[in-house]
Enzyme design. Structure first.
Site, PDB file in Angstrom:
ATOM      1  N   SER A  68    -101.746 -58.593   2.000  1.00 18.70           N
ATOM      2  CA  SER A  68    -101.369 -57.856   3.204  1.00 18.70           C
ATOM      3  C   SER A  68    -100.000 -57.227   3.046  1.00 18.70           C
ATOM      4  O   SER A  68     -99.857 -56.294   2.276  1.00 18.70           O
ATOM      5  CB  SER A  68    -101.484 -58.648   4.494  1.00 18.70           C
ATOM      6  OG  SER A  68    -101.534 -57.720   5.576  1.00 18.70           O
ATOM      7  N   HIS A  73     -86.819 -54.072   8.657  1.00 18.45           N
ATOM      8  CA  HIS A  73     -85.988 -52.980   9.175  1.00 18.45           C
ATOM      9  C   HIS A  73     -84.652 -53.596   9.554  1.00 18.45           C
ATOM     10  O   HIS A  73     -84.622 -54.542  10.340  1.00 18.45           O
ATOM     11  CB  HIS A  73     -86.650 -52.329  10.398  1.00 18.45           C
ATOM     12  CG  HIS A  73     -86.002 -51.058  10.797  1.00 18.45           C
ATOM     13  ND1 HIS A  73     -86.473 -49.837  10.376  1.00 18.45           N
ATOM     14  CD2 HIS A  73     -84.912 -50.807  11.553  1.00 18.45           C
ATOM     15  CE1 HIS A  73     -85.708 -48.885  10.879  1.00 18.45           C
ATOM     16  NE2 HIS A  73     -84.745 -49.455  11.599  1.00 18.45           N
ATOM     17  N   CYS A  88    -103.070 -62.573   4.314  1.00 18.20           N
ATOM     18  CA  CYS A  88    -104.445 -62.973   4.613  1.00 18.20           C
ATOM     19  C   CYS A  88    -105.198 -63.110   3.294  1.00 18.20           C
ATOM     20  O   CYS A  88    -104.791 -62.567   2.275  1.00 18.20           O
ATOM     21  CB  CYS A  88    -105.119 -61.976   5.546  1.00 18.20           C
ATOM     22  SG  CYS A  88    -105.117 -60.273   4.954  1.00 18.20           S
TER      23      CYS A  88
END
Length: 121
Positions: A68, A73, A88
């Site tokens: 995944s 940020h 996942c």
């Protein structure tokens, strides 16, 4: 999804952190190096990356994984960052690795958790 199917893709962790090591919020290259080593150490596979440094020297980066993603940020002007970790796997639950990565990033940034959300997919 079939009735009775107990499949769960895994843990998706969303973090907002107060960063005590302000230099770490402006050093994209150091973050990348740390993240890549952490990813390798946890037997995850990178399939692509995207990154950008802003005028404030904060940065954003998305590391796409076969399992995944990890997205970050940073806001050096506010001593904060947001971090999104989702792993996942259709063969096994990687929730333990999400926790390991999360703790490693908190330590790397010398960060205090402002908000943490766990989404079990």
């Amino acid at each position: 999804m079939q009735e009775g199917n107990n499949y769960s893709p895994g843990l998706h962790k969303l973090l907002t952190l107060e960063v005590l090591d302000l230099d770490s919020t402006t050093n994209l290259e150091a973050f990348e190096n740390f993240a890549i080593e952490l990813i390798k150490k946890n037997n995850l596979e990178i399939v692509g990356t995207s990154k950008h440094t802003f005028d404030s020297n904060g940065f954003t980066a998305a590391i796409c994984l076969m399992e995944s993603h990890i997205c970050i940020h940073t806001w050096p002007e506010f001593n904060q960052l947001t971090l999104d970790i989702y792993l996942c796997n259709y063969l096994k639950d990687n929730s333990d690795k999400v926790e390991i990565l999360s703790e490693a990033f908190k330590t790397y940034f010398k960060a205090r958790v402002l908000n943490e959300t766990n989404v079990y997919r």
